[in-house]
Design a protein around this motif. Structure first.
Motif, short mmCIF file in Angstrom:
data_model
loop_
_atom_site.label_atom_id
_atom_site.label_comp_id
_atom_site.label_asym_id
_atom_site.label_seq_id
_atom_site.Cartn_x
_atom_site.Cartn_y
_atom_site.Cartn_z
N HIS A 58 0.85 -1.19 0.00
CA HIS A 58 0.00 0.00 0.00
C HIS A 58 0.89 1.25 0.00
O HIS A 58 1.98 1.23 0.58
N GLN A 59 0.39 2.32 -0.66
CA GLN A 59 1.17 3.57 -0.76
C GLN A 59 1.70 4.03 0.61
O GLN A 59 2.85 4.46 0.71
N SER A 60 0.86 3.92 1.65
CA SER A 60 1.29 4.41 2.97
C SER A 60 2.45 3.56 3.51
O SER A 60 3.35 4.08 4.18
N GLN B 208 6.43 4.67 4.24
CA GLN B 208 7.09 4.39 5.51
C GLN B 208 8.43 3.68 5.29
O GLN B 208 9.43 4.01 5.90
N ARG B 209 8.44 2.70 4.39
CA ARG B 209 9.64 1.89 4.17
C ARG B 209 10.59 2.49 3.14
O ARG B 209 11.77 2.21 3.15
N GLY B 210 10.04 3.26 2.24
CA GLY B 210 10.89 3.87 1.21
C GLY B 210 10.79 3.17 -0.13
O GLY B 210 10.99 3.78 -1.17
N ASP C 279 -5.42 -2.11 -2.14
CA ASP C 279 -6.38 -1.03 -2.01
C ASP C 279 -6.37 -0.37 -0.63
O ASP C 279 -6.69 0.78 -0.49
N TYR C 280 -6.05 -1.16 0.38
CA TYR C 280 -5.89 -0.54 1.70
C TYR C 280 -4.84 -1.31 2.47
O TYR C 280 -4.55 -2.47 2.18
#
Ligand SMILES: [Zn+2]
Ligand SMILES: [Zn+2]
Length: 246
Positions: A125-127, A131-133, A159-160
């Motif tokens: 997921h994009q978030s 966070q991880r890069g 998607d989430y």
């Protein structure tokens, strides 16, 4: 100091070589440190298509997967485990390219009669990427795509954000993912009647790869195969059990 030793000494001062598994500084002539050299758990012998492990050293009660087969160069133990953990924390070009080379070789060897139309990877997921890069599965897939000259596309969407798979027990894993993964129409690729290779870093229960395979098969993809750097060893038959059977 002999001439040869002097050369080696100077070389080690100029070029630092790091172990391809654990990233420790190692002898300039080697690419594997002494600790990792004895700790490489290759997947060898006759291999089960469904779980990717050796046929006799493991039990094979795992349910039948949606993907046709899986292969990996290593078990998730020792030095290869260290390499995958390294990759999760940050991009390490040496560890990344060497693992991707091993996965490419494994793909060529295990799937030598097969032609793949596309390579894709387990999405993040994009978030989580923020966070991880980066997404290590994507990084591995892009390297393998170059090595094997097979186009790589982001065919699956996350998607989430779901709770990290590894902290949930097997039975909850599939439920945790349901509905989180879907086909990425935005990639603009028609997958009908294609054979696709999905890339990830580790396979444990195979639930994530199954969800990805389902998303592709639902879109008309004819066949899904997988390659990972490592496969978990939870189904390994303990040494004691083997002795009892003998
Ligand atoms: Zn090492
Ligand atoms: Zn099996």
């Amino acid at each position: 100091m002999t001439f040869r030793n002097t050369i080696d000494f100077l070389a080690s001062c100029i070029f630092t070589k790091r172990c391809r598994f654990c990233n420790r500084v190692c002898d300039v002539r080697d690419e594997i440190c002494s600790r990792c050299a004895d700790d490489i758990h290759r997947i060898e012998g006759e291999i089960c298509n469904n779980c990717g492990c050796n046929k006799t050293l493991f039990n094979h009660k795992e349910r039948k997967h949606f993907f046709e087969s899986i292969c990996a160069p290593y078990y998730y133990e020792g030095a290869p485990q260290k390499a995958v953990i390294h990759l999760k924390h940050k991009i390490n070009p040496n560890i990344l390219t060497r693992l991707a080379e091993d996965m490419s070789e494994c793909t060529k060897e295990r799937y030598k009669e097969l032609e793949f139309d596309y390579i894709t990877y387990v999405p993040m997921h994009q978030s989580d990427i923020k966070q991880r890069g980066y997404n290590q599965a994507q990084a591995l897939a892009e390297e393998i795509s170059k090595n094997l000259s097979i186009p790589c596309y982001p065919l699956i969407n996350k998607d989430y954000s779901t709770k990290s798979q590894h902290i949930l027990r097997g039975v909850y894993r599939t439920g945790n993912l349901m509905g989180a993964l879907s086909f990425n129409k935005k990639a603009g690729i028609d997958v009908s009647d294609t054979r696709i290779l999905i890339v990830d870093d580790i396979k444990t229960t195979g639930a994530t790869l199954d969800e990805c395979a389902k998303a592709l098969l639902y879109e008309g993809c004819a066949e899904v195969r997988c390659v990972t750097a490592c496969i978990g060893t939870k189904n390994k038959i303990p040494e004691d059990d083997k002795k009892e059977k003998e």
